[in-house]
Design an enzyme around this catalytic site. Sequence first.
Site, short mmCIF file in Angstrom:
data_model
loop_
_atom_site.label_atom_id
_atom_site.label_comp_id
_atom_site.label_asym_id
_atom_site.label_seq_id
_atom_site.Cartn_x
_atom_site.Cartn_y
_atom_site.Cartn_z
CD GLU A 166 -3.03 -1.04 2.25
OE1 GLU A 166 -3.10 -0.03 2.95
OE2 GLU A 166 -3.85 -1.98 2.35
CD GLU A 355 -3.18 -6.04 4.10
OE1 GLU A 355 -4.04 -5.27 4.55
OE2 GLU A 355 -1.96 -5.83 4.13
#
Length: 460
Positions: A166, A355
């Site tokens: 991220e 995720e």
Amino acid sequence: MTTPTTPSPLSLGVATASYQIEGAVVEDGRGPSIWDTFTAEPGRVVGGDDGAEACDSYHRVEDDIALIRGLGVDAYRFSLAWPRILPEGRGRVETRGLDYYERLVDGLLEAGVEPVATLYHWDLPQALEDEGGWLARSTAEAFVEYAGVVHQRLGDRVTSWATHNEPWCAAYLGYAAGVHAPGRREGAAGHRAAHHLLLGHAWAREALPGAHVGIVLNLAPVWPETPEAADVADGVDAIRNRVWLGPLVDGAYDERLLAIAPVLSDPELVRPGDLDAIKGSADWLGINYYTPIRPALGTGEGEHPEQGAYPGVERLDLVVREPRTDIGWEVEPRGLEELLVETHRRTGLPLVITENGAACADAEVVDGRVEDTDRIDYLRGHLAAVDRAREAGADVRGYFVWTLLDNFEWAEGYAKKFGLVHVDRSSPSLTRTPKASYHWFAEQVAAPAQGRGAAGLLTP
Ligand code: FCB
């Protein structure tokens, strides 16, 4: 007419991150990270929590591998702490740090679980932040050195690698909104950090010969709340999604993005050859999905924690619909389905959901059980969305639940619980108790429908 193809097997796994679980922040020569510094500043983290102890996984690696083995999963996604391995960020190597990850990798392989390594999950060595952090090009150079050191030790046993986790959070929450380490609120600095993160990713390939190299993005479907919000939504999409996919796929930042972020046209920042190096540098894409984004046209002063993370987008407010998880994120599995189909169309790359999971205000342990049925509902709904996307042709190779253990949830401290396993923070033993969702996920893994038997996450 297109011929139906058999989808690749779907590897199932669980994911964690170093700073969130390891603890032992001053042990075996580990240098300080930006999260050690940030958490020590008053008011940064709910409850004044920090990762000094976390789940103490540094000392309990065997216990945690046993929990992973008990799930029967195909793969385990973990991250390495850069400051454990290069305490000053570059130069001197701390072999005790490498030894720890070697024990983890060997233990996983012995348990029949594929290790999937993420090099950077936000714990930047503080020494590099002191030289400018991701605002400095030299940090991307140091990242390549770090990648090489890690790959030299583990590259014979780990084939699936992600460079960054991220980078949107590292860049925009860290340098624009200031809600993550290093806590800087400098608007356009977010774009500068984004470019250097992309460069570090692309250059690191050289240091990872023979590996399947991916990058993990928290791409999100962006759904304008009203027709008037279409333009601010496009700005959000530019900073959340296109700032990564444009360079990675087309080798360019698009016009709208350049209008919002003029710094991305600055030849001092984006130098000749940079975009060519980034283009095509991912063999696969990791997608972390939790919730869609619903931009509205408003005052630009809403209360949403990510409010400051879209520098240059004027009058943006972020709306969150019901139902929500305990961390306040809307539950909407359709967002995952749309994202997978759309990202497959846009990139043609193999996709891995690196995720997905839910923060739930879990019941406590009663007679050895934690009945987290809301987490099971969340996961069931999202796995069904993955099935639909695969049926629609999206090339999805893996699905990882976030996360194995209740852990240090960044600015939210320990209050928000995403784990399949409860960790008792009230006792020094940090007792681990698998929740109902752990047992449920183990059943899903064992179900023949999941098409297991992959040779590896990216080599079916
Ligand atoms: C993601 C992070 C991960 C975890 C989840 C809830 O943004 O990658 O570390 O905190 O959110």
